[in-house]
Motif scaffolding. Sequence first.
Motif, PDB file in Angstrom:
ATOM      1  N   PRO A  57     -10.288   5.084   6.275  1.00  0.00           N
ATOM      2  CA  PRO A  57     -10.531   4.540   7.621  1.00  0.00           C
ATOM      3  C   PRO A  57     -11.350   5.504   8.472  1.00  0.00           C
ATOM      4  O   PRO A  57     -11.328   6.722   8.249  1.00  0.00           O
ATOM      5  CB  PRO A  57      -9.120   4.378   8.194  1.00  0.00           C
ATOM      6  N   PHE A  58     -12.082   4.962   9.425  1.00  0.00           N
ATOM      7  CA  PHE A  58     -12.749   5.805  10.405  1.00  0.00           C
ATOM      8  C   PHE A  58     -11.705   6.394  11.350  1.00  0.00           C
ATOM      9  O   PHE A  58     -10.636   5.820  11.563  1.00  0.00           O
ATOM     10  CB  PHE A  58     -13.774   4.995  11.204  1.00  0.00           C
ATOM     11  N   ASP A  62     -14.733   3.085   6.113  1.00  0.00           N
ATOM     12  CA  ASP A  62     -16.044   3.600   5.707  1.00  0.00           C
ATOM     13  C   ASP A  62     -16.329   3.171   4.265  1.00  0.00           C
ATOM     14  O   ASP A  62     -16.140   3.940   3.323  1.00  0.00           O
ATOM     15  CB  ASP A  62     -16.041   5.118   5.832  1.00  0.00           C
ATOM     16  N   SER A  63     -16.819   1.944   4.109  1.00  0.00           N
ATOM     17  CA  SER A  63     -16.948   1.360   2.769  1.00  0.00           C
ATOM     18  C   SER A  63     -18.351   0.894   2.422  1.00  0.00           C
ATOM     19  O   SER A  63     -18.580   0.411   1.306  1.00  0.00           O
ATOM     20  CB  SER A  63     -16.005   0.158   2.643  1.00  0.00           C
ATOM     21  N   TYR A 109      -7.248  -1.786   2.397  1.00  0.00           N
ATOM     22  CA  TYR A 109      -7.682  -1.460   3.744  1.00  0.00           C
ATOM     23  C   TYR A 109      -6.508  -1.474   4.714  1.00  0.00           C
ATOM     24  O   TYR A 109      -6.369  -0.572   5.546  1.00  0.00           O
ATOM     25  CB  TYR A 109      -8.750  -2.443   4.216  1.00  0.00           C
ATOM     26  N   LEU A 110      -5.666  -2.474   4.615  1.00  0.00           N
ATOM     27  CA  LEU A 110      -4.502  -2.539   5.501  1.00  0.00           C
ATOM     28  C   LEU A 110      -3.580  -1.345   5.270  1.00  0.00           C
ATOM     29  O   LEU A 110      -3.009  -0.789   6.224  1.00  0.00           O
ATOM     30  CB  LEU A 110      -3.745  -3.850   5.286  1.00  0.00           C
ATOM     31  N   SER A 111      -3.451  -0.946   4.011  1.00  0.00           N
ATOM     32  CA  SER A 111      -2.536   0.160   3.708  1.00  0.00           C
ATOM     33  C   SER A 111      -3.036   1.482   4.275  1.00  0.00           C
ATOM     34  O   SER A 111      -2.239   2.321   4.707  1.00  0.00           O
ATOM     35  CB  SER A 111      -2.316   0.277   2.194  1.00  0.00           C
ATOM     36  N   VAL A 112      -4.360   1.702   4.286  1.00  0.00           N
ATOM     37  CA  VAL A 112      -4.883   2.973   4.795  1.00  0.00           C
ATOM     38  C   VAL A 112      -5.071   2.952   6.311  1.00  0.00           C
ATOM     39  O   VAL A 112      -5.019   4.008   6.961  1.00  0.00           O
ATOM     40  CB  VAL A 112      -6.208   3.368   4.098  1.00  0.00           C
ATOM     41  N   LEU A 113      -5.254   1.770   6.886  1.00  0.00           N
ATOM     42  CA  LEU A 113      -5.424   1.682   8.332  1.00  0.00           C
ATOM     43  C   LEU A 113      -4.117   1.887   9.082  1.00  0.00           C
ATOM     44  O   LEU A 113      -4.092   2.440  10.181  1.00  0.00           O
ATOM     45  CB  LEU A 113      -6.022   0.320   8.714  1.00  0.00           C
TER      46      LEU A 113
END
Length: 237
Positions: free
Chosen positions: A85-86, A15-16, A117-121
């Motif tokens: 992330p969603f 969600d960016s 993004y990869l770290s939070v997904l």
Amino acid sequence: MFSGFIFDVEGTLVDSVPQNLKSLQDALERFGCSADHDTLHLYSGLDGDQTLQLLLPDAEEKERKDILKAQGEIYERDYLQSVKPFDGVRDVFRALIERGGRIALATDCKGAAFKHYLSVLKVDDLITATACGDDVEHGKPDPRLVGMALWKLGLPGSQSVMIGDTPYDAEAGLEAGTKAAGVLTGGFSAQVLSEAGCFAVAEDLKALLPRIEEGEAKIDAKVPVKRPSIYPRLRSA
């Protein structure tokens, strides 16, 4: 049945969009320019340099590069850590893997933003390939980013679908030979995404998965694809 599922990231998996738009506003103001939120949103997901060609038609290439560099710095400093992330991304990815699919990410972002993004997904174990802004010079709707993802997946476009939140994701996928599907999490309407060529559109990823399954059997490759009414006519990059 699709074998390849290529996902946009910003606005689709994380969600960016509000943060991206605000950082661009901030950068434009730093250079004595301005643009309202609604105007900027028309170009959300479009290649950054092409966006500035539309917003600032008299700006030289160097000025556009300076603005984009400033935006990147502002985004990383002031907004990146707030991006989350969603819901349900991992569940959707797992479901696709269980049905025999392979997953790739195709995103214009790069560097610290992509790493965040990869770290939070937390889906690295479910992804076969990634194609990001470090791999190609031009962002969407240029199809080369999606083409890179297809090449890394080792699949033809006819067996793959590009999933994103903007008409530019859809165009990039269609130009690369994939089908296109869309989610409303980036703020574009279902009508805009459908007119851009998405055969399936849903509120979010969880709702999109059954729409894709329902639509696969109904796809007719001979149906012409319309450009969305807001699609900007770009000068050659």
